[in-house]
Motif scaffolding. Structure first.
Motif, short mmCIF file in Angstrom:
data_model
loop_
_atom_site.label_atom_id
_atom_site.label_comp_id
_atom_site.label_asym_id
_atom_site.label_seq_id
_atom_site.Cartn_x
_atom_site.Cartn_y
_atom_site.Cartn_z
N VAL A 358 0.83 -1.21 0.00
CA VAL A 358 0.00 0.00 0.00
C VAL A 358 0.86 1.25 0.00
O VAL A 358 0.65 2.17 -0.78
CB VAL A 358 -0.95 0.00 1.22
N VAL A 359 1.85 1.30 0.91
CA VAL A 359 2.68 2.48 1.05
C VAL A 359 3.44 2.77 -0.24
O VAL A 359 3.52 3.90 -0.70
CB VAL A 359 3.65 2.32 2.24
N SER A 360 3.99 1.71 -0.86
CA SER A 360 4.78 1.91 -2.07
C SER A 360 3.95 2.41 -3.24
O SER A 360 4.45 3.04 -4.17
CB SER A 360 5.50 0.62 -2.45
N SER A 361 2.62 2.11 -3.20
CA SER A 361 1.75 2.57 -4.30
C SER A 361 1.55 4.07 -4.28
O SER A 361 1.04 4.64 -5.26
CB SER A 361 0.39 1.87 -4.22
N ASN A 362 1.94 4.73 -3.18
CA ASN A 362 1.77 6.18 -3.06
C ASN A 362 2.93 6.95 -3.63
O ASN A 362 2.94 8.17 -3.66
CB ASN A 362 1.58 6.56 -1.59
N SER A 363 3.95 6.23 -4.09
CA SER A 363 5.14 6.91 -4.61
C SER A 363 4.89 7.44 -6.02
O SER A 363 4.05 6.93 -6.74
CB SER A 363 6.32 5.93 -4.63
#
Length: 363
Positions: A358-363
């Motif tokens: 999830v977090v990496s998709s915000n990059s």
């Protein structure tokens, strides 16, 4: 029956034999019918007839599949319908080899009916096989085998345990049944929904773990076959029933079975969860609750489901919910110590892996 199977199942059978398959098929069905009606103790689960039950579907399907173009003539319609009814009954027999033979045949028929429906040809679908398809749908749902992601089962005492050895044959049959049910759902989605809804209505008042499992596995099998409006209504009701069941029972074994069904269904319907953030939040919080259950295998399934949902709905985890001023993923990260407190180190790593998606998709 053995003789017919050996002869007509031979890949090197001379082409001239095809011309005699229609009368032989009619004669064979008549003889089988005479045999069945003459046996006073005839029963599809009687071990006395075990070999007959194995060779019958193999022989019938050879004729209907390999020589269907010759057998499907007007004077054979009654014989074909008798054969189809036998195959339907044999699909319910507690024998995996028989089930495999029957399901392979239903897959061939459903593919053919789907193909003819799309090309607007009318022969097999409308005159021979269409009348039995609703019964085939219901039979497949009632007999649906265990998918690969379901790792818990009930032992002989009714206690939920983690499966230690996967049955590769049941996984293979599940794959066949899933594809078949997909075709049958595309042909008539409303009838598939009606069949499953009737079973849901039944278990609300008559709890039976086996029926509940088959419902969940069948619903998971037909993912992405319904248009979104049908899917929304259908899945909303099922999840509401499942969540109500989970809240209303204190039996740990029942809770584990219900939890497994919720996790399987939610993992297969990311499109639904993407459109309904309230349901997404409710389901994820329920998964966190399952991560504290003591029943073996439930925690593992909960973490695996969370990772699947996180991957399928990663953008939705980043949205700010109506009940909060921060994204859902931030809430989860803030609360993670209490979420993972009962997880093993290995499962905790999987949990963090889900967060990273999830977090990496915000990059």
């Amino acid at each position: 029956m053995d003789l017919f199977y050996e002869i007509f199942g031979n890949p090197d059978l001379p082409k001239d034999f095809a011309n005699i398959t229609a009368p032989i098929f009619k004669m064979m069905v008549s003889s089988v019918n005479t045999f069945i009606t003459s046996q006073q103790d005839f029963d599809y689960n009687n071990p006395k007839f075990s070999h007959f039950f194995r060779i019958l579907p193999m022989t019938l399907t050879i004729f209907l599949d390999k020589f269907g173009i010759f057998v499907e003539i007007p004077e054979n319609i009654e014989s074909i319908q008798a054969a189809l009814n036998w195959l339907l009954s044999l699909t319910r027999v507690e024998d995996l080899d028989v089930l495999n033979t029957c399901c392979n045949f239903w897959l061939l028929i459903s593919r053919r009916c789907h193909r003819e429906r799309n090309s607007q040809q009318a022969s097999a679908l409308t005159t021979i096989y269409a009348p039995i398809l609703p019964l085939v749908r219901r039979c497949l749902i009632e007999k649906m085998q265990r998918p690969d992601d379901i790792i818990i089962d009930q032992d002989e005492s009714g206690n939920v345990v983690r499966e230690t050895r996967r049955n590769t044959q049941t996984l293979m049959i599940y794959s066949i049944m899933k594809e078949c049910l997909v075709y049958l759902t595309v042909i008539d989605p409303d009838d598939t929904i009606a069949a499953i809804q009737n079973m849901i209505d039944y278990i609300i008042h008559n709890w039976q773990p086996e029926i509940y499992d088959r419902i969940c596995w069948s619903v998971g099998a037909i993912t992405r076959t319904l248009d979104f409006e049908k899917e929304k209504t259908f899945i909303t009701r099922l999840l509401q029933v499942q969540l109500d069941m989970s809240r209303s029972t204190n039996n740990p074994n029942e809770r584990a079975i219900i939890a497994a069904g919720i996790m399987h269904v939610c993992s297969q319907y990311p499109r639904f969860l993407q459109k309904f953030p309230t349901f997404l939040r409710t389901v994820v919080l329920k998964l966190f609750d399952f991560m504290h259950q003591d029943v073996e295998g439930v925690k593992e399934m909960a973490v695996a489901s969370f990772k699947t949902i996180a991957d399928g709905c990663k953008r939705q985890f980043l949205n700010v919910s109506q009940d909060s001023n921060q994204p859902f993923i931030v809430e989860i990260i803030q609360q993670y110590p209490s979420i993972v407190t009962n997880l093993s180190p290995e499962l905790t790593i999987v949990f963090f892996d889900a967060l990273s998606i999830v977090v990496s998709s915000n990059s």
